[in-house]
Design an enzyme around this catalytic site. Sequence first.
Site, mmCIF file in Angstrom:
data_model
loop_
_atom_site.group_PDB
_atom_site.id
_atom_site.type_symbol
_atom_site.label_atom_id
_atom_site.label_comp_id
_atom_site.label_asym_id
_atom_site.label_seq_id
_atom_site.Cartn_x
_atom_site.Cartn_y
_atom_site.Cartn_z
ATOM 1 C CG ASN A 20 -1.671 1.248 1.452
ATOM 2 O OD1 ASN A 20 -1.748 2.084 0.538
ATOM 3 N ND2 ASN A 20 -2.256 1.420 2.629
ATOM 4 C CD1 TRP A 21 3.562 1.002 -3.080
ATOM 5 C CD2 TRP A 21 3.696 2.410 -4.825
ATOM 6 N NE1 TRP A 21 4.331 0.403 -4.033
ATOM 7 C CE2 TRP A 21 4.428 1.238 -5.123
ATOM 8 C CE3 TRP A 21 3.640 3.417 -5.783
ATOM 9 C CZ2 TRP A 21 5.105 1.078 -6.328
ATOM 10 C CZ3 TRP A 21 4.298 3.261 -6.985
ATOM 11 C CH2 TRP A 21 5.026 2.099 -7.259
ATOM 12 C CE LYS A 22 -0.171 3.412 4.764
ATOM 13 N NZ LYS A 22 -0.192 3.565 6.202
ATOM 14 C CG HIS A 41 -5.888 2.325 5.037
ATOM 15 N ND1 HIS A 41 -5.469 3.268 5.954
ATOM 16 C CD2 HIS A 41 -4.882 1.415 4.942
ATOM 17 C CE1 HIS A 41 -4.264 2.945 6.381
ATOM 18 N NE2 HIS A 41 -3.879 1.824 5.773
ATOM 19 C CD GLU A 52 -2.943 5.850 6.642
ATOM 20 O OE1 GLU A 52 -2.875 5.879 5.401
ATOM 21 O OE2 GLU A 52 -2.063 5.344 7.363
ATOM 22 C CD GLU A 108 -3.721 -2.180 7.170
ATOM 23 O OE1 GLU A 108 -2.614 -2.485 6.726
ATOM 24 O OE2 GLU A 108 -4.296 -1.116 6.881
ATOM 25 N N GLY A 152 2.268 2.434 10.673
ATOM 26 C CA GLY A 152 3.262 3.492 10.510
ATOM 27 C C GLY A 152 3.967 3.878 11.800
ATOM 28 C CB SER A 154 4.798 -1.724 12.149
ATOM 29 O OG SER A 154 4.444 -0.369 12.329
ATOM 30 N N GLY A 166 2.683 -1.123 4.243
ATOM 31 C CA GLY A 166 2.772 0.302 3.941
ATOM 32 C C GLY A 166 4.217 0.710 3.683
ATOM 33 N N GLY A 167 4.840 1.311 4.692
ATOM 34 C CA GLY A 167 6.195 1.863 4.549
ATOM 35 C C GLY A 167 7.191 0.936 3.866
HETATM 36 P P1 PGA Z 1 2.660 0.340 7.649
HETATM 37 O O1 PGA Z 1 1.215 0.602 6.981
HETATM 38 O O2 PGA Z 1 3.177 -0.955 7.103
HETATM 39 O O3 PGA Z 1 3.498 1.519 7.192
HETATM 40 O O4 PGA Z 1 2.475 0.307 9.113
HETATM 41 C C1 PGA Z 1 0.318 -0.443 6.741
HETATM 42 C C2 PGA Z 1 -0.961 0.109 6.157
HETATM 43 O O5 PGA Z 1 -1.405 1.180 6.574
HETATM 44 O O6 PGA Z 1 -1.562 -0.512 5.242
#
Ligand code: PGA
Length: 288
Positions: free
Chosen positions: A12-14, A99, A101, A171, A177, A244, A265-266
Amino acid sequence: MSTQRAKLVVGNWKMHGRLADNAGLLQAVAKGAGELPATVRVGVCVPSPYLAQAHSLLDGTPVAWGVQDVSAFTHGAYTGEVAAQMVTDFGATFAIVGHSERRAYHRESAELVAVKAQRALEAGLTPIVCVGETLEEREAGATEQVVGAQLDEVLAKLSAQEAGRIVVAYEPVWAIGTGKSASSQQAQAVHAFLRARLAAKGAEVADVPLLYGGSVKPDHAFLRARLAAKGAEVADVPLLYGGSVKPDNAKELFCQQDIDGGLIGGASLKDQDFLAICKAAAEATAAG
Ligand code: PGA
């Protein structure tokens, strides 16, 4: 320990990436994914402007691609929205919906997320439905209540057949993050709970009343088996863990009974880290 279900690892590149940087990342991921066993499927969910780039660089590779959200509408005067059907014009197969966010910053309700999942399915996409609790909710002992309600809202809108086509990502909001992943035991416990919830949806189908009327001998056992198989499809919905996930904690997470992969994500922004996580998924299947 781990299951025989295939693993799925999705990046997930966001809101990250630029045309020039993406090319190197996508090509490296495609190359690395080509070296993985067939027991691991890999995908990346990119920002919508880069869908065409993902399409042209990933087409014909083992890596699938998709978006991070879709509209709850099919078309119309909805400035800034992207319809699920538009996404399929670019060969995409995945759409993340719900998600945390989006739930937090765009005030997306559980009901809206459910409609988005429906739109994605109608367009032929696989929705990756995200659920997760905040730290306050976990500390209040409300994790199952929160994630259960988030999942139920989606399942209520779908037939068992549709439900069998979704992916669910657990999640925990406090792990996203933050560098603070859920422990494998914490993640497994919630995954087992979600699996039971999905199985219950399947059981609804397996238990559909079968009435008989007529003079030929009915083959109810056959029909029951057909319905039970549909139920099994729901119970086997891939359950991803996100929050994470890094190369050094991925394998332990992926070895858990009900963890079928990860939403990353990251670490999905660095080809070596992302591929190391994909390799960990391969090792987890081999260990199972
Ligand atoms: P993260 O994000 O791996 O950076 O914690 C995961 C996500 O939000 O899908």
